[in-house]
Enzyme design. Structure first.
Site, PDB file in Angstrom:
ATOM      1  N   CYS A   1     -27.402  -5.191  -9.038  1.00 55.88           N
ATOM      2  CA  CYS A   1     -27.426  -4.609  -7.678  1.00 55.88           C
ATOM      3  C   CYS A   1     -26.895  -3.170  -7.692  1.00 55.88           C
ATOM      4  O   CYS A   1     -25.956  -2.852  -8.415  1.00 55.88           O
ATOM      5  CB  CYS A   1     -26.559  -5.475  -6.763  1.00 55.88           C
ATOM      6  SG  CYS A   1     -26.336  -4.801  -5.112  1.00 55.88           S
TER       7      CYS A   1
ATOM      8  N   CYS B   1     -23.150  -4.407   1.141  1.00 57.38           N
ATOM      9  CA  CYS B   1     -22.888  -5.299   0.004  1.00 57.38           C
ATOM     10  C   CYS B   1     -23.296  -6.740   0.347  1.00 57.38           C
ATOM     11  O   CYS B   1     -22.830  -7.299   1.343  1.00 57.38           O
ATOM     12  CB  CYS B   1     -21.404  -5.249  -0.370  1.00 57.38           C
ATOM     13  SG  CYS B   1     -21.021  -6.314  -1.766  1.00 57.38           S
TER      14      CYS B   1
ATOM     15  N   CYS C   1     -15.325   5.356   6.386  1.00 55.65           N
ATOM     16  CA  CYS C   1     -16.749   5.038   6.253  1.00 55.65           C
ATOM     17  C   CYS C   1     -16.842   3.645   5.643  1.00 55.65           C
ATOM     18  O   CYS C   1     -16.112   3.327   4.710  1.00 55.65           O
ATOM     19  CB  CYS C   1     -17.397   6.076   5.335  1.00 55.65           C
ATOM     20  SG  CYS C   1     -19.011   5.607   4.687  1.00 55.65           S
TER      21      CYS C   1
ATOM     22  N   CYS D   1     -21.554  -8.217  -9.618  1.00 53.48           N
ATOM     23  CA  CYS D   1     -22.458  -7.193  -9.060  1.00 53.48           C
ATOM     24  C   CYS D   1     -23.845  -7.295  -9.701  1.00 53.48           C
ATOM     25  O   CYS D   1     -24.852  -6.985  -9.054  1.00 53.48           O
ATOM     26  CB  CYS D   1     -21.901  -5.790  -9.305  1.00 53.48           C
ATOM     27  SG  CYS D   1     -20.621  -5.306  -8.144  1.00 53.48           S
TER      28      CYS D   1
ATOM     29  N   ASP E   1       0.780  -1.230   0.000  1.00 55.40           N
ATOM     30  CA  ASP E   1       0.000   0.000   0.000  1.00 55.40           C
ATOM     31  C   ASP E   1       0.819   1.292   0.000  1.00 55.40           C
ATOM     32  O   ASP E   1       0.250   2.360   0.137  1.00 55.40           O
ATOM     33  CB  ASP E   1      -0.949  -0.013   1.218  1.00 55.40           C
ATOM     34  CG  ASP E   1      -2.142   0.896   1.013  1.00 55.40           C
ATOM     35  OD1 ASP E   1      -2.450   1.190  -0.145  1.00 55.40           O
ATOM     36  OD2 ASP E   1      -2.745   1.315   2.011  1.00 55.40           O
TER      37      ASP E   1
ATOM     38  N   CYS F   1     -24.878  -0.296  -2.892  1.00 54.58           N
ATOM     39  CA  CYS F   1     -23.834   0.621  -2.403  1.00 54.58           C
ATOM     40  C   CYS F   1     -24.076   2.038  -2.918  1.00 54.58           C
ATOM     41  O   CYS F   1     -23.893   3.014  -2.184  1.00 54.58           O
ATOM     42  CB  CYS F   1     -22.445   0.114  -2.796  1.00 54.58           C
ATOM     43  SG  CYS F   1     -22.265  -0.245  -4.544  1.00 54.58           S
TER      44      CYS F   1
ATOM     45  N   CYS G   1     -16.417  11.736  -1.001  1.00 54.45           N
ATOM     46  CA  CYS G   1     -16.409  10.544  -0.140  1.00 54.45           C
ATOM     47  C   CYS G   1     -15.987  10.876   1.295  1.00 54.45           C
ATOM     48  O   CYS G   1     -14.991  11.577   1.520  1.00 54.45           O
ATOM     49  CB  CYS G   1     -15.465   9.505  -0.763  1.00 54.45           C
ATOM     50  SG  CYS G   1     -15.298   8.025   0.226  1.00 54.45           S
TER      51      CYS G   1
ATOM     52  N   CYS H   1     -20.678   1.534   2.152  1.00 51.67           N
ATOM     53  CA  CYS H   1     -20.817   0.833   0.861  1.00 51.67           C
ATOM     54  C   CYS H   1     -20.288  -0.603   0.925  1.00 51.67           C
ATOM     55  O   CYS H   1     -20.547  -1.399   0.018  1.00 51.67           O
ATOM     56  CB  CYS H   1     -20.183   1.627  -0.274  1.00 51.67           C
ATOM     57  SG  CYS H   1     -18.469   2.061  -0.008  1.00 51.67           S
TER      58      CYS H   1
ATOM     59  N   CYS I   1     -24.930   5.201  -0.235  1.00 51.25           N
ATOM     60  CA  CYS I   1     -23.859   6.187   0.036  1.00 51.25           C
ATOM     61  C   CYS I   1     -24.481   7.529   0.452  1.00 51.25           C
ATOM     62  O   CYS I   1     -25.235   8.133  -0.320  1.00 51.25           O
ATOM     63  CB  CYS I   1     -22.976   6.363  -1.199  1.00 51.25           C
ATOM     64  SG  CYS I   1     -21.762   7.669  -0.945  1.00 51.25           S
TER      65      CYS I   1
HETATM   66  S1  SF4 Z   1     -23.469  -3.545  -3.076  1.00 52.14           S
HETATM   67 FE1  SF4 Z   1     -21.827  -4.970  -3.650  1.00 52.14          FE
HETATM   68  S2  SF4 Z   1     -22.770  -6.344  -5.176  1.00 52.14           S
HETATM   69 FE2  SF4 Z   1     -24.105  -4.546  -4.988  1.00 52.14          FE
HETATM   70  S3  SF4 Z   1     -23.372  -3.195  -6.608  1.00 52.14           S
HETATM   71 FE3  SF4 Z   1     -22.314  -2.585  -4.751  1.00 52.14          FE
HETATM   72  S4  SF4 Z   1     -20.387  -3.698  -4.808  1.00 52.14           S
HETATM   73 FE4  SF4 Z   1     -21.764  -4.696  -6.285  1.00 52.14          FE
HETATM   74  S1  SF4 Z   2     -16.948   5.093   1.808  1.00 53.42           S
HETATM   75 FE1  SF4 Z   2     -18.934   6.001   2.427  1.00 53.42          FE
HETATM   76  S2  SF4 Z   2     -18.948   8.024   1.478  1.00 53.42           S
HETATM   77 FE2  SF4 Z   2     -17.338   6.838   0.441  1.00 53.42          FE
HETATM   78  S3  SF4 Z   2     -18.355   5.901  -1.316  1.00 53.42           S
HETATM   79 FE3  SF4 Z   2     -18.519   4.414   0.333  1.00 53.42          FE
HETATM   80  S4  SF4 Z   2     -20.509   4.872   1.315  1.00 53.42           S
HETATM   81 FE4  SF4 Z   2     -19.954   6.628   0.052  1.00 53.42          FE
END
Ligand code: SF4
Ligand code: SF4
Length: 361
Positions: free
Chosen positions: A199, A262, A255, A196, A142, A202, A228, A258, A206
């Site tokens: 779906c 999932c 955060c 995905c 990283d 996420c 974000c 998202c 958000c």
């Molecule tokens: S919640 Fe997970 S499966 Fe659904 S669109 Fe987002 S990343 Fe893909």
């Molecule tokens: S980390 Fe939080 S603010 Fe950033 S994209 Fe995911 S849900 Fe949105």
């Protein structure tokens, strides 16, 4: 670190893909696969993402190191393969969002325990001891300019979800990634399909609508870091734009929303790594606002939270207090409104204004 070179013809015979993947498991990695050490087509998308201004203020993604990401051989001239490996970090505690308590400081799950850089590097170093003499290698966790998620996908570890995380079908997305570049050519894995489907959980969940359309077919979605919560609470040193603050809720570092929503994380396995068990799980906001720099150091010095620095962390705590406006926060916020760091000062004053407004209503 690179060991002295020797002709590779003989060493290549002595390092097999099977041995390497087995050693990775034995050294404590939950996921492992091999990618070729060559440029990936995904680099083009990364360039476009930067050109669209989606990297916000993250200079390390947009300066001279951007070009270095084009080819992993910039990191190790002799590299032919990349071992991509992951360690799960999901501890048994529930997602902080389910606590539904705005007076607690929400810290992203990955930062609850020890700094993952050290944990992963130690595992790679154990693995390196098993490499045949003469194999050149470089460990990257990283900090080097490498498109880690894309090479992890190329190594078969998962697909990149609409939330931009790498998702493994059986293990979800709660894992840390690292890479070991190797001077040996090994058979590469095959990337899995994108699962995905239709779906959009996420994207819908958000709070700041930071997952935005790219306007192209693949990938169709990208992260606008400037929107974000993770970017603003971890990477940014500035005051958070006012219109965004209310959506931050009680997040004081990162955060997970998202990832929490999932479906591939519903049955994600838990880690047994002692270092990733929480040190401070959702501590009260008042306690966090009262931390001295010394106390902050003692609590977070060896965790990822350290990256926000004391001033950034206090700024974030002020935002969270403004989002849970309580009369009892006023004395602490009045002190923080005198802080030498302008962003802390500004956020403390903003939080006091939110409390005054709440008390009037
Ligand atoms: S919640 Fe997970 S499966 Fe659904 S669109 Fe987002 S990343 Fe893909
Ligand atoms: S980390 Fe939080 S603010 Fe950033 S994209 Fe995911 S849900 Fe949105």
């Amino acid at each position: 670190m690179a060991l002295p070179s020797t002709p590779l013809a003989s060493t290549a015979l002595r390092l097999t893909r099977e041995d390497l993947l087995r050693w990775a498991r034995e050294c404590g990695f939950d996921l492992a696969g091999i990618a070729p050490a060559q440029p990936l087509p995904e680099f083009k998308f990364y360039e476009q993402w930067v050109q669209r201004g989606r990297a916000a203020g993250m200079g390390y993604l947009t300066d001279h190191r951007m070009e270095a990401r084009r080819d992993p051989r910039h990191l190790l001239n002799s590299a032919q393969s990349i071992l991509m490996a992951g360690v799960l970090y999901k501890s048994p505690q529930p997602s902080i969002g389910t606590l539904d308590d705005p007076t607690r400081a929400w810290i992203s799950r990955y930062a609850w325990g020890a700094d993952y850089h050290d944990v992963l590097r130690a595992r790679f170093e154990l693995l390196a001891k098993r490499l045949p003499a003469g194999v050149e290698y470089r460990i990257c966790v990283d900090t080097a300019p490498l498109l880690e998620r894309d090479y992890a996908r190329a190594a078969g570890l998962g697909w990149i979800g609409k939330n931009t995380c790498l998702i493994n079908q059986g293990q979800g997305s709660w894992f840390f990634l690292g890479a070991m570049l190797l001077s040996v050519e090994l058979p590469a894995d095959v990337p899995p399909p994108d699962r995905c489907g239709s779906c959009t959980r996420c994207i819908d969940a958000c709070p700041t609508q930071a997952i935005v359309p790219t306007g192209q077919a693949v990938p169709a979605w990208e992260l606008d870091a400037g929107l974000c919560i993770s970017y603003h609470t971890i990477e940014s040193r500035e005051a958070t734009p006012e219109p965004l603050r209310a959506a931050f809720g009680s997040h004081v570092f990162g955060c997970d929303i998202c990832q929490d929503v999932c479906p591939w994380n519903r049955r994600a396995p838990q880690t047994e790594v002692a270092e990733f068990q929480p040190r401070a799980f959702a501590p009260p906001l008042e306690q966090m606002a009262a931390l001295t720099e010394e106390q902050f150091r003692a609590l977070f010095r060896e965790t990822p939270v350290w990256r926000a620095k004391y001033r950034g962390f206090l700024r974030n705590v002020c935002t969270a207090m403004g989002n849970a406006p309580r009369r009892e926060y006023q004395p602490l916020l009045e002190q923080l409104a005198q802080h030498a760091y302008p962003a802390v000062k500004q956020h403390a004053q903003w939080a006091l204004d939110q409390i005054a407004k709440a008390l009037r209503e």
